[in-house]
Design a protein around this motif. Structure first.
Motif, PDB file in Angstrom:
ATOM      1  N   UNK A 174     -11.906 -15.022   0.039  1.00 16.25           N
ATOM      2  CA  UNK A 174     -11.948 -14.949   1.490  1.00 16.25           C
ATOM      3  C   UNK A 174     -11.531 -13.550   1.937  1.00 16.25           C
ATOM      4  N   UNK A 175     -11.776 -13.198   3.215  1.00 18.31           N
ATOM      5  CA  UNK A 175     -11.555 -11.813   3.646  1.00 18.31           C
ATOM      6  C   UNK A 175     -10.144 -11.290   3.421  1.00 18.31           C
ATOM      7  N   UNK A 176      -9.126 -12.107   3.690  1.00 16.22           N
ATOM      8  CA  UNK A 176      -7.761 -11.634   3.492  1.00 16.22           C
ATOM      9  C   UNK A 176      -7.468 -11.434   2.010  1.00 16.22           C
ATOM     10  N   UNK A 177      -7.917 -12.371   1.175  1.00 17.68           N
ATOM     11  CA  UNK A 177      -7.691 -12.233  -0.269  1.00 17.68           C
ATOM     12  C   UNK A 177      -8.427 -11.015  -0.829  1.00 17.68           C
ATOM     13  N   UNK A 178      -9.579 -10.669  -0.248  1.00 16.80           N
ATOM     14  CA  UNK A 178     -10.315  -9.499  -0.730  1.00 16.80           C
ATOM     15  C   UNK A 178      -9.533  -8.210  -0.528  1.00 16.80           C
ATOM     16  N   UNK A 179      -8.605  -8.202   0.423  1.00 15.81           N
ATOM     17  CA  UNK A 179      -7.793  -6.999   0.610  1.00 15.81           C
ATOM     18  C   UNK A 179      -6.927  -6.721  -0.623  1.00 15.81           C
ATOM     19  N   UNK A 180      -6.645  -7.749  -1.421  1.00 14.81           N
ATOM     20  CA  UNK A 180      -5.874  -7.545  -2.649  1.00 14.81           C
ATOM     21  C   UNK A 180      -6.643  -6.649  -3.611  1.00 14.81           C
ATOM     22  N   UNK A 181      -7.954  -6.830  -3.685  1.00 15.33           N
ATOM     23  CA  UNK A 181      -8.767  -5.993  -4.569  1.00 15.33           C
ATOM     24  C   UNK A 181      -8.888  -4.577  -4.002  1.00 15.33           C
ATOM     25  N   UNK A 182      -8.957  -4.477  -2.676  1.00 14.35           N
ATOM     26  CA  UNK A 182      -8.995  -3.152  -2.059  1.00 14.35           C
ATOM     27  C   UNK A 182      -7.688  -2.407  -2.325  1.00 14.35           C
ATOM     28  N   UNK A 183      -6.565  -3.105  -2.209  1.00 15.25           N
ATOM     29  CA  UNK A 183      -5.274  -2.474  -2.491  1.00 15.25           C
ATOM     30  C   UNK A 183      -5.216  -1.994  -3.935  1.00 15.25           C
ATOM     31  N   UNK A 184      -5.753  -2.802  -4.864  1.00 14.18           N
ATOM     32  CA  UNK A 184      -5.805  -2.380  -6.262  1.00 14.18           C
ATOM     33  C   UNK A 184      -6.654  -1.117  -6.415  1.00 14.18           C
TER      34      UNK A 184
ATOM     35  N   UNK B 179      -0.948  14.637  -8.939  1.00  9.08           N
ATOM     36  CA  UNK B 179       0.405  14.516  -8.394  1.00  9.08           C
ATOM     37  C   UNK B 179       0.735  13.059  -8.061  1.00  9.08           C
ATOM     38  N   UNK B 180       0.198  12.142  -8.846  1.00 11.42           N
ATOM     39  CA  UNK B 180       0.342  10.703  -8.564  1.00 11.42           C
ATOM     40  C   UNK B 180       1.802  10.283  -8.486  1.00 11.42           C
ATOM     41  N   UNK B 181       2.046   9.280  -7.634  1.00 10.92           N
ATOM     42  CA  UNK B 181       3.386   8.728  -7.473  1.00 10.92           C
ATOM     43  C   UNK B 181       3.685   7.641  -8.495  1.00 10.92           C
ATOM     44  N   UNK B 182       2.653   7.123  -9.134  1.00 12.13           N
ATOM     45  CA  UNK B 182       2.805   6.087 -10.162  1.00 12.13           C
ATOM     46  C   UNK B 182       1.500   6.043 -10.952  1.00 12.13           C
ATOM     47  N   UNK B 183       1.536   5.341 -12.074  1.00  9.86           N
ATOM     48  CA  UNK B 183       0.335   5.151 -12.876  1.00  9.86           C
ATOM     49  C   UNK B 183       0.092   3.661 -13.060  1.00  9.86           C
ATOM     50  N   UNK B 184      -1.081   3.213 -12.641  1.00  8.95           N
ATOM     51  CA  UNK B 184      -1.456   1.802 -12.771  1.00  8.95           C
ATOM     52  C   UNK B 184      -2.784   1.744 -13.519  1.00  8.95           C
ATOM     53  N   UNK B 185      -2.713   1.589 -14.833  1.00  8.27           N
ATOM     54  CA  UNK B 185      -3.927   1.640 -15.647  1.00  8.27           C
ATOM     55  C   UNK B 185      -4.787   0.393 -15.495  1.00  8.27           C
ATOM     56  N   UNK B 186      -4.236  -0.675 -14.936  1.00  8.89           N
ATOM     57  CA  UNK B 186      -4.989  -1.918 -14.764  1.00  8.89           C
ATOM     58  C   UNK B 186      -5.644  -2.030 -13.395  1.00  8.89           C
ATOM     59  N   UNK B 187      -5.268  -1.171 -12.475  1.00 12.33           N
ATOM     60  CA  UNK B 187      -5.717  -1.314 -11.092  1.00 12.33           C
ATOM     61  C   UNK B 187      -7.233  -1.248 -10.953  1.00 12.33           C
ATOM     62  N   UNK B 188      -7.879  -0.347 -11.671  1.00 12.18           N
ATOM     63  CA  UNK B 188      -9.327  -0.223 -11.566  1.00 12.18           C
ATOM     64  C   UNK B 188     -10.045  -1.485 -12.006  1.00 12.18           C
ATOM     65  N   UNK B 189      -9.569  -2.081 -13.090  1.00 17.12           N
ATOM     66  CA  UNK B 189     -10.166  -3.322 -13.583  1.00 17.12           C
ATOM     67  C   UNK B 189     -10.007  -4.444 -12.576  1.00 17.12           C
ATOM     68  N   UNK B 190      -8.837  -4.538 -11.968  1.00 23.12           N
ATOM     69  CA  UNK B 190      -8.569  -5.607 -11.006  1.00 23.12           C
ATOM     70  C   UNK B 190      -9.319  -5.386  -9.690  1.00 23.12           C
ATOM     71  N   UNK B 191      -9.596  -4.144  -9.367  1.00 24.99           N
ATOM     72  CA  UNK B 191     -10.284  -3.839  -8.111  1.00 24.99           C
ATOM     73  C   UNK B 191     -11.763  -4.178  -8.181  1.00 24.99           C
ATOM     74  N   UNK B 192     -12.436  -3.704  -9.207  1.00 26.94           N
ATOM     75  CA  UNK B 192     -13.878  -3.867  -9.291  1.00 26.94           C
ATOM     76  C   UNK B 192     -14.601  -2.759  -8.540  1.00 26.94           C
ATOM     77  N   UNK B 193     -15.894  -2.638  -8.791  1.00 27.32           N
ATOM     78  CA  UNK B 193     -16.671  -1.538  -8.229  1.00 27.32           C
ATOM     79  C   UNK B 193     -16.814  -1.612  -6.720  1.00 27.32           C
ATOM     80  N   UNK B 194     -16.993  -2.814  -6.170  1.00 25.40           N
ATOM     81  CA  UNK B 194     -17.184  -2.936  -4.716  1.00 25.40           C
ATOM     82  C   UNK B 194     -15.948  -2.462  -3.966  1.00 25.40           C
TER      83      UNK B 194
END
Length: 264
Positions: free
Chosen positions: A5-15, A26-41
């Motif tokens: 649903x639209x609100x849950x989709x924001x979780x993927x956008x945040x990722x 100059x990243x503030x953190x490293x999240x190597x899984x974020x791209x996988x969880x986000x997806x291309x869209x």
């Protein structure tokens, strides 16, 4: 991202925004899984949005606090992330092995996350996914998953309150307080009430509403939410934290607000 649903989709956008931050020199953190969880869209949408400093700032701010709390002598050994979404702190942060991290969110989102993380090594801490609607009886679901209200807890409420009506924000904090033993911590983020009155923010707010993910709640003074429930709170403006991190622009629309750390 049409499976949510639209609100849950924001979780993927945040990722996706975390993934983009992780690619900066100059990243503030490293999240190597974020791209996988986000997806291309979601990653494509993140590129269209441009700079969203609040996500990087709040992620680093809460990363530091969670790490400090988790590794403090005598600190809580159970952590609860409400509306956890595509959070990866169980894998990213140095939680002691004795820590249990409960991730509470809608079942369809947690199922998708588990599928995307298939094959990823288990975190050092114990991660427990708790399927629950935060509009329902989520404390019962949490207890059924093994949570103990008689033990100190560290709660994280991140990227959530702006999507709720004020009455539901109050109800949320009442429930958290009822489940919090002495020695508990509550970390929370709030967008500013003044943002809703800012003409420059109107295009962003209208776009969110059109996508079915409207923002409803903001506050310029979050302290009473905590004090009225017996919490001792320290609250700092986003801009102050962001400027110290070199991430807060001098001009343009930014999701200003407050980042809070409360104890009891």
């Amino acid at each position: 991202m049409s499976d949510l649903d639209p609100v849950a989709r924001t979780a993927r956008l945040t990722a996706a925004l975390r993934a983009r931050e992780s690619e900066r020199p100059d990243r503030l953190f490293t999240d190597v899984l974020a791209g996988t969880l986000a997806g291309q869209a979601a990653r494509a949408l993140a590129e269209q949005l441009g700079e969203v400093p609040a996500i990087a700032v709040r992620t680093r701010f809460f990363d530091d606090l969670l790490t400090e709390i988790a590794n403090a002598e005598g600190g809580p050994r159970q952590f609860v992330l409400l509306a956890a979404g595509m959070d990866t702190r169980a894998q990213r942060l140095p939680f002691p092995a004795a820590t249990t991290l409960y991730e509470v969110d809608r079942p369809e989102l947690l199922r998708l996350k588990d599928a995307l993380l298939a094959g990823v090594p288990e975190p050092a801490c114990r991660r427990v996914a708790v399927s629950a609607d935060l509009a329902g009886d989520w404390p019962r679901s949490l207890v059924q998953a093994g949570f103990r209200a008689d033990l100190p807890t560290c709660w994280l409420v991140e990227g959530l309150t702006q999507y709720l009506q004020e009455a539901n924000v109050i109800r949320l904090f009442d429930r958290i307080t009822a489940c919090s033993a002495p020695g508990s911590h509550l970390l929370a983020e709030f967008v500013a009430a003044s943002l809703f009155r800012d003409p420059a923010a109107r295009p962003m707010l209208d776009a969110l509403a059109e996508q079915g993910a409207a923002w409803h709640y903001g506050t310029d003074e979050p302290q009473p939410l905590f004090a009225e429930r017996g919490w001792q709170v320290q609250s700092v403006p986003y801009a102050e934290v962001g400027q110290a991190m070199g991430r807060w622009p001098q001009n343009g629309v930014t999701a200003g607000g407050h980042l809070a750390h409360a104890t009891r």
